[in-house]
Write an enzyme that holds these catalytic residues in place. Structure first.
Site, PDB file in Angstrom:
ATOM      1  NE  ARG A 283      -3.645   0.170   2.605  1.00  8.98           N
ATOM      2  CZ  ARG A 283      -4.130   0.587   3.892  1.00  8.98           C
ATOM      3  NH1 ARG A 283      -3.708  -0.018   4.844  1.00  8.98           N
ATOM      4  NH2 ARG A 283      -4.811   1.781   3.843  1.00  8.98           N
TER       5      ARG A 283
ATOM      6  CD  GLN B 199     -11.210  10.150   9.522  1.00  9.48           C
ATOM      7  OE1 GLN B 199     -11.839   9.032  10.044  1.00  9.48           O
ATOM      8  NE2 GLN B 199     -12.210  10.780   8.450  1.00  9.48           N
TER       9      GLN B 199
ATOM     10  CG  ASP C 132      -3.130   9.314   1.365  1.00  7.65           C
ATOM     11  OD1 ASP C 132      -4.129   9.011   0.876  1.00  7.65           O
ATOM     12  OD2 ASP C 132      -2.688  10.352   1.590  1.00  7.65           O
TER      13      ASP C 132
ATOM     14  CG  HIS D 150      -6.556   7.368  11.488  1.00  7.13           C
ATOM     15  ND1 HIS D 150      -7.751   7.011  10.822  1.00  7.13           N
ATOM     16  CD2 HIS D 150      -7.136   7.625  12.840  1.00  7.13           C
ATOM     17  CE1 HIS D 150      -8.869   7.084  11.610  1.00  7.13           C
ATOM     18  NE2 HIS D 150      -8.610   7.681  12.845  1.00  7.13           N
TER      19      HIS D 150
ATOM     20  CB  ALA E 180     -13.364  15.856  -2.605  1.00  8.34           C
TER      21      ALA E 180
END
Ligand code: APR
Length: 248
Positions: A70, A105, A108, A123, A235
């Site tokens: 990831r 949150q 990345d 997070h 967004a």
């Protein structure tokens, strides 16, 4: 006046803005949301089960490989217009002496890469890993770890410096976020389902404090009834309009 026009006007005059972002801000960069079905090798795994101390203890190789993949996938993604618009808004508010707090949150770091100065990563982040023995922090480079689980020189394992389900959030980060939500003029909850506390609690605090509170998501959330303005849409399309002061 439409909700979008009301928000444009409020943002143009705001002395203090607090923003909470979730996975929906990064989807247009190609980063799957936390609740998107996993693909390929990971299709058979439930992310919520892999993101726990118990999963790491049971199979550190599997969990660290999943997080490292990831991490590398995020490095291959680029910030999208939503990230860039938030960085522009931050500069505009701060340049007129206002306060701007971005609580995310997301793990990345696309907000950082878009130019946001000090996102609060409640997070944690995929891009910092921590030794289980010494707490030493490292920022892995652009290549995969050579083996899983990655071992530290101190004889521990490196794990991602993210908050797993059941773990405590970074206290200071949370306190700054809650304080900002309690004292802002305008509050934006963007790309978050509002399902996970304590992050989701920021929206309630902002609403109670009298801020003009808005939600920007594709789907309704448990907070949609509570905010003043609920904008449905991407967004990456709405935020540039809000920041440029152009409503359609
Ligand atoms: N624009 C705006 N909103 C979007 C977009 C988009 N392009 N794409 C998706 N969304 C919205 C969805 O409608 C949904 O409300 O983003 C939200 C994503 O919700 P989740 O996948 O639940 O992500 P998030 O709210 O960030 O999850 C919170 O829970 O899973 C844990 O730790 C994980 O940080 C995560 C936390």
């Amino acid at each position: 006046m439409s909700g979008e026009d009301r928000l444009i006007q409020a943002l143009a005059q705001a002395k203090s803005v607090c923003v909470l972002t979730g996975a929906g801000v990064s989807t247009e960069s190609g980063v799957p949301t936390f609740r998107d079905p996993q693909e390929g090798l990971w299709a058979k795994y439930d992310p919520a089960k892999l993101s726990t101390p118990e999963a790491f203890a049971a199979d550190p190789a599997l969990v660290t490989r999943w997080y490292d993949e990831r991490r590398l996938a995020c490095l291959a993604c680029q910030p999208n217009p939503a990230h860039l618009a938030l960085a522009t808004l931050e500069r505009a508010v701060r340049s007129r002496g206002g306060r701007f707090t971005l609580v995310t949150q997301n793990i990345d770091r696309l907000h950082h890469r878009a130019g946001s100065q000090d996102p609060i990563e409640i997070h944690g982040t995929l891009h910092v890993w921590r030794c289980t023995r010494t707490g030493e922090l490292i920022e892995p480079g652009p290549d995969p770890f050579r083996s899983y689980p990655p071992r530290s020189p101190a004889g521990g394992l490196y794990r991602p410096n993210v908050v797993w389900f059941g773990e405590m959030l970074p206290e200071q980060a949370l306190e700054i976020g809650y304080r900002a939500a309690a004292s802002c003029d305008v509050y934006l909850a963007i790309g978050t389902s509002g399902l996970v506390y304590p992050a989701a609690g920021l929206t309630e605090v902002a609403c109670q404090s009298g801020a003009l509170a808005a939600e920007i998501t594709l789907d309704p959330t448990p907070m949609s009834w509570r905010v003043d303005i609920a904008l449905r849409g991407r967004a990456g399309e709405i935020l540039p309009r809000l920041v440029a002061g152009e409503s359609v």
